[in-house]
Design an enzyme around this catalytic site. Structure first.
Site, mmCIF file in Angstrom:
data_model
loop_
_atom_site.group_PDB
_atom_site.id
_atom_site.type_symbol
_atom_site.label_atom_id
_atom_site.label_comp_id
_atom_site.label_asym_id
_atom_site.label_seq_id
_atom_site.Cartn_x
_atom_site.Cartn_y
_atom_site.Cartn_z
ATOM 1 C CE LYS A 1 46.159 35.049 45.965
ATOM 2 N NZ LYS A 1 46.599 33.785 46.581
ATOM 3 C CG ASP B 1 48.568 36.106 48.654
ATOM 4 O OD1 ASP B 1 48.840 34.901 48.568
ATOM 5 O OD2 ASP B 1 49.165 36.963 47.973
#
Ligand code: NAD
Length: 429
Positions: free
Chosen positions: A104, A144
């Site tokens: 991430k 995201d």
């Protein structure tokens, strides 16, 4: 004292360990991320001043393949959050049998305060800072919260400039014109819909569970809202960071979506313009939305929205976690005691990474698929995982969340044991 997000995330594993045979070495290895990079990104602002932003990229585990995970632009981004999101990505890919590990990234900022040109400079600067940490065979970012295809396009272009070769497979969620996959923009919401329908059929609740409240009307939340609306569900409430609207007769989701896309804004706006006049509604807070008396609650915004502070007030019968980590582990226990069935993020929102995987495959093969092909493969992958997780939950009489971790751990543990933890290995050259 509140736990770190990563500590909370890891607690979910402890429950799953009881139902899966995994070596102590593998379990120990999964306690910490493989690598965490913190960078600073200098950005020339439109007024000539220089601002330096903080950014992160974390690889949690890469045993099953190159790491994969989105990039978040949000004021609350911090290392703990990015590590937790990378943890979830690791287990999501394993649960879906996608040959990727978990990663991430994020930058701490409020992107709504930047002009488009500033946002482009920041996005390119972030890639400059992490370019040696990513790559089509090592770590593949994606969108995201508050990042989108346009930003992915800039990032892919920047990486290609640095490497001096066009490299579409370095990032997914790109615009279709730059090698993005058809169906990627809607994949998370569509995937959540496939999972929800499969579960409802299993529960025999397809026709009775019809009222829905959705927190977050972004990429993921608005698409699942539309899918459910088209399938005949009544969406009684939606919200965004500025609050929500509620009407017991159900909202007109296509009009809400159109309004949002017409504004071309990153932020969703509900109650200042025409949307409010589309239907009679009541303005509600996000807190109120979560505790509405509905059949299905869908958190689709951020982490830790349902905690010990409000779990008691939840009235929904089923919760489908479209957001990552919207329920704290302690809240899980309260919900379970109340008989609320929770379907976990690592299954429900896995449509995004599934079509990201398809995009990467298409970029590498140079052969592009039709939308029907993408959606058919998406449905197959998600329904297969849902069925497997459902069977594990039934067999052990455990929650769907623990079952999803059991399923993911079995595959991850096998991979780590097959490769070895490398602890006895000394690199000599
Ligand atoms: P997005 O930026 O498109 O939308 C986020 C939405 O949440 C917006 O409507 C925003 O206004 C709202 N929001 C922000 N803060 C809020 C708050 N405090 N209360 C209520 N609403 C708030 O982001 P997204 O891509 O839709 O992601 C939403 C969630 O889904 C995140 O948890 C993300 O990690 C998860 N997710 C997204 C994808 C994807 O492909 N986009 C894939 C998997 C998981």
């Amino acid at each position: 004292m509140t736990n770190s997000l990563l500590t909370d995330a890891s607690r979910r594993l402890e429950r799953a360990f009881k139902y899966v045979t995994i070596s102590e070495d593998a379990a120990e290895r999964l306690k910490a991320p493989k690598a965490s990079l913190k960078v600073s990104i200098p950005v020339r602002m439109d007024d000539g001043s220089l601002r330096v932003f903080e950014g992160y990229r974390v690889h949690f585990d890469d045993t099953r393949g190159p790491t994969k995970g989105g990039i978040r632009f949000h004021p609350q981004v911090n290392l703990d959050e990015v590590q937790s999101l990378a943890f979830w990505m690791t287990f999501k890919c394993a649960a879906l049998n996608i040959p990727f590990g978990g990663a991430k990234g994020g930058v701490t900022l409020n992107p709504k305060e930047l002009s488009k040109a500033e946002l482009e400079r920041l996005s390119r600067g972030y890639i400059d800072a992490i370019s040696n940490f990513i790559g089509p065979d090592t770590d593949i970012p994606a969108p995201d919260v508050y990042t989108n295809p346009m930003i992915m396009g800039w990032m892919m272009d920047q990486y290609s400039i640095i490497r001096q070769r066009r490299t579409p497979a370095v990032i997914t969620g790109k615009p279709v014109a730059l090698g993005g996959s058809l169906g990627r923009a809607t994949a998370t919401g569509t995937g959540a819909f496939y999972v929800l329908e499969a579960i409802m059929a299993r529960l025999g609740a397809s026709t009775s569970a019809k009222t829905v409240a959705i927190q977050g009307f972004g990429n993921a939340g608005s698409v699942v809202a539309r899918q459910l609306f088209d399938a005949g569900y009544t969406i009684v409430a939606v919200s965004d960071s500025r609050g929500g609207i509620y009407t017991p007769d159900g909202l007109d989701i296509p009009s809400l979506q159109k309004f949002k896309s017409d504004t071309h804004a990153v932020k969703a706006v509900y109650c200042e313009d025409s949307v409010c006049s589309l239907v009679e509604h009541t303005v509600i807070t996000n807190e109120e939305l979560l505790s509405l008396d509905v059949d299905i609650l869908i958190p689709a915004a951020l982490e830790n929205q349902i905690t010990v502070a409000n779990a008691d007030q939840i009235q929904a019968r089923y919760i489908f976690e479209v957001a990552n980590g919207p329920i704290s582990p302690d809240a899980d226990d309260i919900l379970e005691a109340k008989g609320v069935m929770v379907f976990p993020d690592i299954l429900v929102n896995a449509g995004g990474v599934t079509v990201s995987y398809f995009e990467w495959v298409q970029n590498r093969s140079g052969l592009y698929w039709s939308l029907e092909d993408v959606n058919q493969r998406l449905k197959h992958q998600l329904v297969t995982a849902t069925e497997t997780i459902w069977q594990i939950a039934q067999k052990h009489k455990i929650s769907a969340r623990t079952a999803a971790y059991v399923h993911a751990l079995a595959s991850l543990g096998a991979a780590i044991d097959a490769r070895g933890t490398r602890s006895d290995y000394v690199r000599t050259a």
